[in-house]
Design a protein around this motif. Structure first.
Motif, PDB file in Angstrom:
ATOM      1  N   GLN A  93     -33.495 -37.742 -56.387  1.00  0.00           N
ATOM      2  CA  GLN A  93     -33.018 -36.363 -56.311  1.00  0.00           C
ATOM      3  C   GLN A  93     -32.505 -36.085 -54.911  1.00  0.00           C
ATOM      4  N   TYR A 170     -38.903 -37.345 -56.843  1.00  0.00           N
ATOM      5  CA  TYR A 170     -39.633 -36.085 -56.741  1.00  0.00           C
ATOM      6  C   TYR A 170     -41.069 -36.295 -56.264  1.00  0.00           C
ATOM      7  N   ALA A 184     -35.345 -29.547 -54.273  1.00  0.00           N
ATOM      8  CA  ALA A 184     -34.840 -30.779 -54.878  1.00  0.00           C
ATOM      9  C   ALA A 184     -33.870 -30.459 -56.005  1.00  0.00           C
ATOM     10  N   SER A 226     -42.541 -34.902 -62.329  1.00  0.00           N
ATOM     11  CA  SER A 226     -41.494 -35.867 -62.022  1.00  0.00           C
ATOM     12  C   SER A 226     -40.662 -36.142 -63.265  1.00  0.00           C
ATOM     13  N   ALA A 229     -38.607 -33.081 -64.048  1.00  0.00           N
ATOM     14  CA  ALA A 229     -37.562 -32.780 -63.073  1.00  0.00           C
ATOM     15  C   ALA A 229     -36.268 -33.529 -63.334  1.00  0.00           C
ATOM     16  N   PRO A 255     -39.830 -27.882 -58.936  1.00  0.00           N
ATOM     17  CA  PRO A 255     -38.661 -27.576 -58.117  1.00  0.00           C
ATOM     18  C   PRO A 255     -38.134 -26.189 -58.429  1.00  0.00           C
TER      19      PRO A 255
END
Length: 256
Positions: A93, A170, A184, A226, A229, A255
């Motif tokens: 990211q 992440y 991010a 993670s 994301a 995020p």
């Protein structure tokens, strides 16, 4: 790392001689390992735990040789002597300070835009710079890498000050996103894939302590975030429905 936890090694010497040795890469030592170790130590107060910090490829060698019991590794290839258990898909990211213009827009960002930004990248570790360089080469462009720096901490300090950006999974920055230092955005067109795995010997039996530590890794909310994301074109940032039921700390780590 949390105060009282050594960045390279954690040891809690109990009366019993039982113990567990775990390898961790510097990439995720701060954001991921601290909460996992915290949970493990609280659940297993009489068990000695020793952390060994090295790049993922070197941790595989140590695991195969039996010098450590298991390792958390990022983006490694399978080996005959080892078992690899995938615990999260954790693609690269774009990481930046919240006030920088590219970070004010939520959701994915195209690789072409990322390559035009001033980037700070680790000199080594998980092949991150190689992945970025290859993706750029395939597009006939050169990434604007201002510095290649040994160590994740100085990179994140420079990024936090708004001097540039970096590309990391992440799980490497979750704690800094949670406290508002950084933001991010998932990279797309193309995605730069990453996988977090647990490595253990394929020939030696797993102890009960090893399995308990693996369970702490699997249960870590950061890893579920993670996975959450990851976004493809047209997707928004993490939606609240995906993290409903997670702990308050996990929600804070999502995020923005």
């Amino acid at each position: 790392m949390e105060q009282g936890l050594d960045h390279s090694r954690i040891a809690a010497e109990p009366a019993t001689r039982r113990g567990l040795s775990v390898g961790v890469p510097p990439l995720i030592a701060e954001s991921l390992v601290v909460p996992v170790v915290r949970r493990f130590v609280r659940q297993n107060p009489g068990l000695a735990l020793r952390l060994h910090e090295d790049p993922s490829v070197e941790l595989l060698d140590l695991t195969a040789l039996g010098e450590i019991d298991l390792a958390i590794v990022y983006n490694v290839s399978p080996r005959a002597a080892l078992q690899l258990e995938t615990v999260a898909q954790d693609d690269l990211q774009l990481i930046g300070a919240a006030h920088r213009p590219p970070m004010r827009t939520p959701g994915p960002i195209a690789l072409a835009e990322v390559l035009g930004l001033p980037l700070f990248m680790p000199r080594s570790g998980a092949g991150l710079h190689g992945m970025l360089d290859e993706a750029a080469r395939q597009r006939g462009v050169m990434p604007d890498i201002s510095f290649r720096i040994d160590g994740i901490a100085p990179i994140l300090s420079l990024v936090r000050e708004g001097l540039g950006f970096t590309c990391l999974p992440y799980s490497a920055v979750a704690s800094r996103i949670a406290n508002g230092e950084l933001r991010a955005r998932p990279i797309v067109d193309p995605v730069l894939p990453g996988v977090l795995s647990i490595a253990a010997s394929a020939t030696r039996p797993r102890s009960d302590a090893m399995e308990r530590f693996c369970r702490c890794i699997r249960d870590e909310p950061i890893l579920r975030l993670s996975d959450s994301a990851r976004r493809r074109p047209g997707s928004a940032s993490i939606d609240e429905a995906r993290i409903t039921g997670m702990s308050t700390d996990a929600r804070r780590a999502a995020p923005p």
